[in-house]
Design an enzyme around this catalytic site. Structure first.
Site, PDB file in Angstrom:
ATOM      1  N   HIS A 220       0.830  -1.214   0.000  1.00  0.00           N
ATOM      2  CA  HIS A 220       0.000   0.000   0.000  1.00  0.00           C
ATOM      3  C   HIS A 220       0.863   1.261   0.000  1.00  0.00           C
ATOM      4  CE1 HIS A 220      -4.052   1.765   1.504  1.00  0.00           C
ATOM      5  NE2 HIS A 220      -3.318   2.743   1.016  1.00  0.00           N
TER       6      HIS A 220
ATOM      7  N   HIS B  48       1.596   5.152  -2.111  1.00  0.00           N
ATOM      8  CA  HIS B  48       1.165   6.155  -3.093  1.00  0.00           C
ATOM      9  C   HIS B  48       2.414   6.805  -3.659  1.00  0.00           C
ATOM     10  CE1 HIS B  48      -3.118   6.003  -1.885  1.00  0.00           C
ATOM     11  NE2 HIS B  48      -2.633   5.752  -0.687  1.00  0.00           N
TER      12      HIS B  48
ATOM     13  N   ARG C 119       2.283   8.598  -6.537  1.00  0.00           N
ATOM     14  CA  ARG C 119       1.791   9.857  -7.142  1.00  0.00           C
ATOM     15  C   ARG C 119       2.171  10.053  -8.614  1.00  0.00           C
ATOM     16  NH1 ARG C 119      -1.548  10.227  -3.037  1.00  0.00           N
ATOM     17  NH2 ARG C 119      -0.672  11.070  -1.112  1.00  0.00           N
TER      18      ARG C 119
ATOM     19  N   ASP D  25       0.757   2.743   3.780  1.00  0.00           N
ATOM     20  CA  ASP D  25      -0.075   3.826   3.244  1.00  0.00           C
ATOM     21  C   ASP D  25       0.782   5.081   3.041  1.00  0.00           C
ATOM     22  OD1 ASP D  25      -2.193   5.236   2.239  1.00  0.00           O
ATOM     23  OD2 ASP D  25      -3.264   5.448   4.140  1.00  0.00           O
TER      24      ASP D  25
HETATM   25  O1  DOR Z   1      -4.633   9.572   4.347  1.00  0.00           O
HETATM   26  C1  DOR Z   1      -4.723   9.037   3.256  1.00  0.00           C
HETATM   27  N1  DOR Z   1      -4.100   9.533   2.175  1.00  0.00           N
HETATM   28  N2  DOR Z   1      -5.468   7.942   3.133  1.00  0.00           N
HETATM   29  C2  DOR Z   1      -5.722   7.379   1.944  1.00  0.00           C
HETATM   30  O2  DOR Z   1      -6.349   6.365   1.914  1.00  0.00           O
HETATM   31  C3  DOR Z   1      -5.246   8.029   0.705  1.00  0.00           C
HETATM   32  C4  DOR Z   1      -4.028   8.788   0.965  1.00  0.00           C
HETATM   33  C5  DOR Z   1      -3.598   9.680  -0.156  1.00  0.00           C
HETATM   34  O3  DOR Z   1      -3.700   9.268  -1.332  1.00  0.00           O
HETATM   35  O4  DOR Z   1      -3.105  10.773   0.127  1.00  0.00           O
END
Ligand code: DOR
Length: 440
Positions: free
Chosen positions: A77, A79, A81, A321
């Site tokens: 998990h 990100h 970007r 995350d």
């Molecule tokens: O806090 C979060 N930010 N939770 C998520 O599920 C998405 C993430 C984000 O993409 O910034």
């Protein structure tokens, strides 16, 4: 390709349960040999007549005396970007942060721009990932454009290399879509992960409804937002046999629902983030936007329940995350700043500090939750140390202690409340596909 010989380390392999002092010989991206002791003469390289040592161009010897050797960590998990928001992070910097944190495999979330809802974007992401020193995988979106309305072409995305499906960041409201997606992923034998927050009961997300929301004078996110959605999805999954992954679990009730569903024989998995097992809403009060994330940090009883869930493996995966945002975005007032914190570079030490050091579990168990289990759920060839297996390993000094400094961060972003904290455990080397991806 130069061979690597890692000597004198203590190897743990949660998959086989076999631990001990072993040497590891690595060649061509694989573990060639794993034995209590491997002599230089047995490495299959030329030995210089002058020095009696192997040629440096053919073999590098690493002394891992006093270090723990574990399978490379797997984060399902993150990100990164990219494409679309590369001012926050891109695939190259995300992969660097991952390698520094001891991760050799990561799974990108699909809330990019464009979203990873087409073969073209999937291909872009995976091709760029291949240019990095680690294994970058990606989930495809469940719905087109993350709109929650129309399913993506999951067959095509799977064929293009998706390892799972998710609309993470945005909860799926339409029950019919959820059921169809569960059926499709069951057919494909791939995991589907859910962001469980019911927006209809949330008023300003990222902050727990309770002490923290009262402090800030906002509505915040009640625990029912998560509980209701997990309950719903467990019901919707009945009779489908999909592999369900409940993301970033934040409530004690959520943990209990997953526990009961598992006991009832459901193929359900759950992720906990390092911040949800380390912090409570007090951190949001202290750090403001730097501790604002979805779902929010909750109460001490929730944090304890998450740890219990990790201990009994109701929650079978720790996933960061990792959610980079720019300093400018996080400097906005609380309700206008985006949710999320970075996590790749602190995850292992937060586990060593708050789970192992606090006496809740052994380091072997921590590695199982951070490597072996997530690799199994996402069907990745990772999470173990064995001959002929992938040479994805980390060397860790579990006793080293360091203050986490902003200047040390490899990620493009530095949105984390952990700066200035003393954390135990340091990744000394990350080896991926037989090559050094990071060295302290
Ligand atoms: O806090 C979060 N930010 N939770 C998520 O599920 C998405 C993430 C984000 O993409 O910034």
């Amino acid at each position: 390709m130069k061979k690597l010989l890692i000597k004198n380390g203590y190897v743990i392999d949660p998959k086989s349960g076999k631990n001990g002092h072993k040497d590891i010989l690595i060649s061509n991206g694989k573990i060639e040999k794993l034995a209590p002791s491997i002599a230089l003469e047995d490495c299959g390289v030329s030995i210089s007549k002058k020095t009696g040592l192997p040629k440096a161009t053919e073999l590098r010897v690493v002394d891992a005396d006093g270090l723990l050797i574990a399978p490379g960590l797997v984060d399902v998990h993150v990100h990164f970007r990219d494409p679309g928001f590369t001012d926050k992070e891109d695939i190259y910097t995300g992969a660097k942060a991952a390698a520094k944190g001891g991760f050799t495999s990561v799974v990108m979330m699909a809330n990019t721009k464009p979203a990873i809802d087409s073969v073209e974007t999937m291909k872009y992401v995976l091709d760029k990932g291949r240019e990095t020193a680690i294994n970058v995988y990606a989930c495809g979106n469940v719905t087109k454009g993350l709109k929650g309305e129309e399913l993506t072409d999951m067959d095509a995305l799977a064929a293009a290399g998706a390892v799972g499906f998710t609309d993470d960041g945005i909860p799926l409201i339409n029950e019919d879509i959820v059921k169809q997606a569960m059926k499709k992923t069951a057919q494909l034998d791939m995991p589907i992960s859910f962001h469980e927050e019911d927006p209809s009961v949330i008023d300003n997300n990222g902050i727990n409804r309770g002490k923290a929301s009262e402090y800030f004078g906002i509505g915040g996110s009640p625990r029912t937002a998560e509980i209701n959605m997990i309950e719903r999805d467990i019901k919707l999954a009945e009779g489908i046999r999909a592999s369900i992954d409940i993301q970033h679990i934040s409530t004690k009730e959520g943990v209990q629902l997953v526990r009961e569903a598992k006991a009832a024989g459901m193929s359900i998995h759950a992720e906990a983030t390092p911040h949800h097992f380390s912090l409570t809403e007090e951190a949001a009060i202290e750090h403001g936007t730097l501790a604002k994330m979805n779902p929010p940090l909750r109460e001490e009883a929730d944090r304890r329940a998450i740890i219990e869930g990790l201990v009994d493996e109701t929650i079978d995966m720790i996933a960061t995350d990792h959610a980079p945002h720019t300093a400018e975005e996080k400097a906005r007032e609380l309700t206008k700043a985006p949710s999320g914190i970075i996590g790749l570079e602190t995850a292992l030490s937060l586990g060593i500090t708050n789970l192992v050091g606090a006496g809740y579990m052994t380091i072997n168990k921590l590695i199982k939750l951070m490597s072996t289990n997530p690799a199994a759920v996402y069907h990745l060839d990772a999470g173990y140390i064995a001959e002929n297996g992938p040479a994805d390993i980390i060397l860790v000094d579990t006793q080293a202690s360091e203050v986490y400094e902003k200047e040390s961060i490899a990620s493009k972003a530095s949105n984390t409340p952990f700066i200035g904290c003393e954390l135990k455990g340091k990744v000394m080397m990350t080896i991926c596909r037989g090559e050094v991806a990071y060295e302290a």
